[in-house]
Design an enzyme around this catalytic site. Structure first.
Site, mmCIF file in Angstrom:
data_model
loop_
_atom_site.group_PDB
_atom_site.id
_atom_site.type_symbol
_atom_site.label_atom_id
_atom_site.label_comp_id
_atom_site.label_asym_id
_atom_site.label_seq_id
_atom_site.Cartn_x
_atom_site.Cartn_y
_atom_site.Cartn_z
ATOM 1 N N LYS A 111 -74.765 -11.756 16.746
ATOM 2 C CA LYS A 111 -74.749 -11.589 15.292
ATOM 3 C C LYS A 111 -73.677 -10.586 14.892
ATOM 4 O O LYS A 111 -73.384 -9.628 15.609
ATOM 5 C CB LYS A 111 -76.122 -11.108 14.795
ATOM 6 N N ASP A 112 -73.121 -10.820 13.718
ATOM 7 C CA ASP A 112 -72.003 -10.033 13.197
ATOM 8 C C ASP A 112 -72.361 -8.554 13.109
ATOM 9 O O ASP A 112 -73.433 -8.180 12.638
ATOM 10 C CB ASP A 112 -71.634 -10.559 11.805
ATOM 11 N N ARG A 113 -71.436 -7.718 13.572
ATOM 12 C CA ARG A 113 -71.639 -6.265 13.463
ATOM 13 C C ARG A 113 -71.560 -5.800 12.021
ATOM 14 O O ARG A 113 -72.325 -4.925 11.593
ATOM 15 C CB ARG A 113 -70.581 -5.551 14.315
#
Length: 406
Positions: A111-113
């Site tokens: 998942k995107d930081r």
């Protein structure tokens, strides 16, 4: 549209005729080639510009993972909300807290930081001996946050690729409308955007790989070219009784994925330009919506056209590699011509083949489910939609915003 060629035969090594030629790609602007903002779209985008990810809460990703937990077993599943932190690093923190090997921490996807995300992790806890203290990592920076929302005991580890979809809630700010909206459509700016969103919800968008696949300024493609320029590992015949050691599956994954993604994007761009990205061509390989199943068809009859129109099936493009022998006819001609007419793509394709990467198929069309929107003010739009795993929310945004900034 590319015209059919009955003499074309699909081959897994179509660029190999170029292997001995010294292509000069030193003058190619890799940053420009990998800039997904330059990729063609089926229709003119109604928004000239918009900003996303101004705040972490402007880009929300919720993993959709419906499960029936057993309530027993040695795997503790944690539903976690995080921001400012990538998935792999959080897995490391969880392994340290639980004092278990990192291999015993499971998660389904990355998942995107730079977003507010929720996802499940599993921790193998022998004999259910939980740590003495609650999970509270000490080295979390000011801009990072981790919150455990729920926990369940289960008898299985969470494996990669388990979840099938993600829900996105994205806020677009500082919107600038395309100046020609009302002139071309007779609709107000907002009406033009909403009509476009309704069209997306019905027809989907081109299933481009997003900019994150290529790294900053296309650096992942540069790394792939450097990888392909190096000699292959020793491939001399091994003694019959000894098994040849294979490189770890994850080795050079980033470079190989970037190379395949760039080739796919350019093939899809060719199909968007000739308006065949959501239609079937002769020799097409189709994907059954929501599954990994594919089938071939020499001709597209009324039944297939109806299934395409309903979204039951989608045309596909190749993720380049050896064994690309299912596609034929016009569909194969477009794929081969796209690669052979580009020195950069030819070099990437040849490098993939030499490493015996197996060809796969990816849908050209990305369905957008559960689409809804709300205007917070005249220049702020909040979108909500669901995408299958392996697809990119930025590709949805690019389909109706000409220039995205973050």
């Amino acid at each position: 549209m590319t015209s059919p060629d009955k003499n074309i035969t699909p081959t897994a090594h179509s660029p190999s005729a170029f292997e001995d030629e010294a292509f000069d790609i030193s003058n190619i602007d890799v940053a420009a080639v990998t800039d997904t903002a330059h990729l063609p779209q089926p229709t003119q985008q109604p928004l000239k510009q918009a900003r996303y990810k101004a705040y972490a809460t402007d880009f929300v990703v919720n993993e959709l993972l419906p499960l029936d937990f057993t309530g027993e077993g040695e795997h503790l599943w944690l539903h976690i909300q995080k921001s400012g932190m990538n998935t792999a690093y959080l897995a490391k923190l969880l392994s340290e807290w639980a004092e278990i090997p990192l291999r015993d921490v499971g998660y389904s996807g990355l998942k995107d930081r730079h977003a507010l995300t929720t996802q499940w992790f599993s921790l193998r806890i022998p004999k259910k001996q939980l740590p003495a203290s609650e999970f509270a990592p000490l080295d979390v920076a000011e801009h990072e946050s981790v919150t455990i929302l729920a926990q369940q005991w289960h008898n299985k580890k969470l494996n990669r690729g388990t979840h099938k979809a993600n829900e996105f809630v994205i806020t677009l700010r500082n919107i600038q409308f395309a100046s020609a909206n009302e002139e071309h459509t007779g609709l107000s700016d907002k009406q033009s955007v909403e009509q476009h969103l309704k069209h997306i919800a019905k027809s989907g968008v081109p299933n481009y790989f997003g900019p994150q696949r290529f790294g900053r300024n296309g650096n992942n493609i540069r790394e792939a070219l450097a990888l392909f320029a190096r000699p292959l590992p020793d491939s001399r015949p091994q003694p019959k009784k000894s098994k040849r050691k294979r490189a770890p599956r994850e080795q050079n994954t980033m470079e190989l994925s970037a190379a395949r993604s760039l080739i796919f994007n350019q093939i899809l761009a060719a199909r968007v330009r000739d308006d065949s990205w959501n239609e079937g061509l002769t020799g097409e390989v189709f994907n059954l919506d929501g599954s990994g199943s594919i089938f071939t068809s020499e001709d597209v009859d009324a039944t297939l056209r109806a299934r395409l129109a309903s979204g039951d099936i989608h045309p596909t493009g190749v993720l380049w590699g050896v064994g690309n022998d299912k596609v034929s006819g016009t569909a194969a001609a477009i794929e081969n011509d796209t690669v052979q007419n580009s020195p950069l793509l030819t070099q990437l394709a040849t490098g993939l083949e030499k490493r015996d990467i197996k060809a796969q198929r990816r849908p050209l069309r990305l369905p957008v489910a559960a689409m809804s929107w709300e205007w917070s003010d005249e220049q702020t739009l909040v979108l909500s939609f669901t995408l299958t795993t392996g697809s990119f929310a930025t590709s949805v945004l690019a389909s109706f915003v000409q220039q995205l900034t973050s």
